[in-house]
Write an enzyme that holds these catalytic residues in place. Structure first.
Site, PDB file in Angstrom:
ATOM      1  N   ALA A   1      -8.067   5.002   1.251  1.00  0.00           N
ATOM      2  CA  ALA A   1      -7.615   4.175   2.366  1.00  0.00           C
ATOM      3  C   ALA A   1      -8.069   2.715   2.359  1.00  0.00           C
ATOM      4  O   ALA A   1      -7.403   1.870   2.945  1.00  0.00           O
ATOM      5  CB  ALA A   1      -8.055   4.818   3.681  1.00  0.00           C
ATOM      6  N   ALA A   2      -9.218   2.390   1.753  1.00  0.00           N
ATOM      7  CA  ALA A   2      -9.734   1.025   1.846  1.00  0.00           C
ATOM      8  C   ALA A   2      -8.790   0.028   1.152  1.00  0.00           C
ATOM      9  O   ALA A   2      -8.149   0.377   0.155  1.00  0.00           O
ATOM     10  CB  ALA A   2     -11.120   0.947   1.214  1.00  0.00           C
ATOM     11  N   PRO A   3      -8.660  -1.187   1.697  1.00  0.00           N
ATOM     12  CA  PRO A   3      -9.380  -1.739   2.848  1.00  0.00           C
ATOM     13  C   PRO A   3      -8.732  -1.471   4.211  1.00  0.00           C
ATOM     14  O   PRO A   3      -9.211  -1.979   5.228  1.00  0.00           O
ATOM     15  CB  PRO A   3      -9.368  -3.249   2.560  1.00  0.00           C
ATOM     16  CG  PRO A   3      -8.073  -3.456   1.850  1.00  0.00           C
ATOM     17  CD  PRO A   3      -7.862  -2.221   0.998  1.00  0.00           C
ATOM     18  N   GLY A   4      -7.642  -0.716   4.260  1.00  0.00           N
ATOM     19  CA  GLY A   4      -7.121  -0.301   5.561  1.00  0.00           C
ATOM     20  C   GLY A   4      -5.703  -0.696   5.881  1.00  0.00           C
ATOM     21  O   GLY A   4      -5.222  -0.417   6.981  1.00  0.00           O
ATOM     22  N   GLY A   5      -4.996  -1.346   4.952  1.00  0.00           N
ATOM     23  CA  GLY A   5      -3.629  -1.772   5.247  1.00  0.00           C
ATOM     24  C   GLY A   5      -2.724  -0.614   5.634  1.00  0.00           C
ATOM     25  O   GLY A   5      -2.031  -0.653   6.651  1.00  0.00           O
ATOM     26  N   LYS A   6      -2.742   0.422   4.833  1.00  0.00           N
ATOM     27  CA  LYS A   6      -1.863   1.568   5.100  1.00  0.00           C
ATOM     28  C   LYS A   6      -2.403   2.422   6.239  1.00  0.00           C
ATOM     29  O   LYS A   6      -1.641   2.986   7.022  1.00  0.00           O
ATOM     30  CB  LYS A   6      -1.649   2.360   3.816  1.00  0.00           C
ATOM     31  CG  LYS A   6      -0.927   1.526   2.750  1.00  0.00           C
ATOM     32  CD  LYS A   6      -0.884   2.206   1.405  1.00  0.00           C
ATOM     33  CE  LYS A   6      -0.145   1.345   0.373  1.00  0.00           C
ATOM     34  NZ  LYS A   6      -0.860   0.083   0.063  1.00  0.00           N
TER      35      LYS A   6
ATOM     36  N   ASP B   1      -2.372   6.462  -1.872  1.00  0.00           N
ATOM     37  CA  ASP B   1      -2.186   5.180  -2.560  1.00  0.00           C
ATOM     38  C   ASP B   1      -3.145   5.205  -3.742  1.00  0.00           C
ATOM     39  O   ASP B   1      -4.282   4.759  -3.648  1.00  0.00           O
ATOM     40  CB  ASP B   1      -2.468   4.019  -1.609  1.00  0.00           C
ATOM     41  CG  ASP B   1      -2.152   2.681  -2.235  1.00  0.00           C
ATOM     42  OD1 ASP B   1      -1.204   2.607  -3.034  1.00  0.00           O
ATOM     43  OD2 ASP B   1      -2.865   1.706  -1.937  1.00  0.00           O
TER      44      ASP B   1
ATOM     45  N   CYS C   1       0.800   0.757  -7.497  1.00  0.00           N
ATOM     46  CA  CYS C   1       1.311  -0.605  -7.670  1.00  0.00           C
ATOM     47  C   CYS C   1       1.386  -0.915  -9.163  1.00  0.00           C
ATOM     48  O   CYS C   1       0.960  -1.981  -9.611  1.00  0.00           O
ATOM     49  CB  CYS C   1       0.463  -1.626  -6.918  1.00  0.00           C
ATOM     50  SG  CYS C   1      -1.292  -1.612  -7.358  1.00  0.00           S
TER      51      CYS C   1
END
Length: 445
Positions: A110-115, A178, A231
């Site tokens: 999860a870091a840094p938290g965008g999703k 991700d 990505c």
């Protein structure tokens, strides 16, 4: 930009006649994006504020492009948690995974938290978001972004996915992966990543991706959905990772992703997946695979945390009566000297490395309760009795964000400081002055 020969040969084979257009995309400027926090306001409401020059990101209803010379990170609205700065293509996984309020959702890397902030906003305060990152250092940035967004129903953790699988089998309705990858899709945005690219990295990443997919397969409930994203352009990390997983797990099947807004089909037999190329969209490179688990089987029941007795949280209840217009309900839990309101359906987390267990309301020491920064960010102006609402043009906004004491007459005691009706943090008013309680680590620099 000088690209590795091994890489260019692979891309020529992958793209064929489109390879020259891909190379031309490196001559274009990268795209800058922000995603509006729908827990605070609608995309239209934000656009109507007219603080930035914005155009819509077509695959994310809360997403906007902004001009690179603008500085949205240096704006009070950023500190009010109104938006998250995010590369436009990176908004696609959280937009495509179908989230419904009330569901149990896991963001495993999860870091840094965008999703995570995107998923949390889509839950609209209902259900449970577990945001996990194996790196405890990176999880601290994740925690701040979760709190900045005012997400009440989240748990922030730092555990290997395999450890979570042991404790939370068949638990989640939706999972977002991700995955760590070689980052080929980010070469234009982050040229330094080119220097670290090599074939050994692809092999390492594919192994890591396989392990994460295996762990998440066991955590997804029957009928649940899982979105895998990277990505990178490498087939080994995208279609190969997914096809290998599907061979091992006949209970999973691909869900087609619409090929619109410039999205391309996955390679070979995995056309249901989606590829995002920088020469076809206004964004960087991405890969998306959406999968569903068959309905067979049952969802395991997980023991929930038990709460505190009312007598043990009396300092908070006195604060609530004096300062709030609302009465919070649910399961209250004390960890150390911190008081939390747990999300509904919160599983027992004893023995796991947890940074935050639900909504941190504040600390209780020596019979006193002191509200936290996270508490302020999760409230609305209308839920607090004593509010100091500054206009955006008022210089006291920046002074407050810098940690200064500012002048403001009004009712004495705990006060929620806002800008244009949007919470920034706490202060304690005394003698016409607001004694600053803004979080030290969040101060404007």
């Amino acid at each position: 930009m000088e690209l590795p020969i091994q890489y260019t040969e692979k891309m020529k084979k992958l793209l064929g006649d489109e390879y020259s257009k891909y190379l031309e995309s490196f001559e274009e400027s990268r795209y800058f994006g922000l995603r509006v926090n729908s827990l605070k306001l609608t995309p239209k409401m934000f656009r109507d504020k007219n603080v930035f020059s914005l155009t819509s990101v077509p695959w994310c209803r809360e997403g906007f492009y902004y001009a690179g010379e603008q500085r949205p990170s240096k704006h009070p609205y950023y500190h009010a948690g109104l938006y998250y700065l995010q590369e436009p293509s990176a908004m696609s996984p959280g937009a495509i995974l179908p989230i419904q309020p009330g569901e149990r959702v896991l963001d495993v890397c999860a870091a840094p938290g965008g999703k995570s902030t995107q998923l949390g906003a889509r839950l609209q305060g209902e259900g449970l978001l577990v945001a996990n990152d194996i790196s405890a250092g990176r999880a601290k940035a994740l925690l701040k972004n979760i709190e900045l967004f005012g997400i009440r129903n989240s748990v922030v953790m730092s555990e290997p996915p395999e450890r979570l699988k042991e404790r939370l089998p068949n638990f989640f309705d939706k999972i977002l992966i991700d995955a760590p990858c070689s980052g080929e899709g980010m070469f234009r945005k982050e040229p330094d990543m080119v220097k670290s690219w090599n074939e050994e990295m692809l092999v390492y990443c594919q192994k890591e991706q396989g392990g994460i997919l295996e762990a998440c397969a066991g955590m997804l409930r029957p009928g649940g959905m899982m979105l895998y994203s990277t990505c990178t352009f490498a087939v080994e990390e995208n279609e190969k990772s997914i096809s290998d997983f599907l061979e091992r797990h006949q209970e999973f099947s691909l869900v087609p992703i619409e090929k619109e807004n410039g999205f391309s089909a996955g390679m070979g037999a995995l056309a249901q997946c989606a590829r995002l190329y920088p020469h076809k969209i206004k964004g960087e490179g991405h890969f998306l695979a959406l999968m569903q688990k068959t309905e067979e089987g049952s969802q395991d029941l997980t023991l929930e945390e038990t709460g505190e007795k009312e007598k043990d949280i009396l300092p908070y209840l006195e604060f609530e009566k004096e300062v709030l217009k609302i009465k919070l309900s649910g399961t209250f839990k004390i960890f150390g000297d911190s008081l939390y309101l747990l999300p509904e359906g919160m599983p027992a987390m004893k023995g796991l490395r947890v940074l935050r267990t639900g909504w941190q309301l504040g600390t209780m020491k020596k019979g006193r309760f002191e509200p936290s920064q996270a508490f302020a960010m999760g409230l609305s102006q209308g839920e607090v009795t004593n509010v100091e609402d500054f206009s955006l043009a008022d210089d006291r906004v920046i002074r407050y964000l810098k940690g200064e004491t500012v002048e403001a007459d009004g009712k004495e005691g705990w006060t929620l400081v806002c800008v244009d009706g949007l919470p920034l943090g706490w202060a304690k008013r005394q003698g016409g002055r607001l004694k600053n309680k803004y979080a030290v680590g969040w101060k404007w620099e």
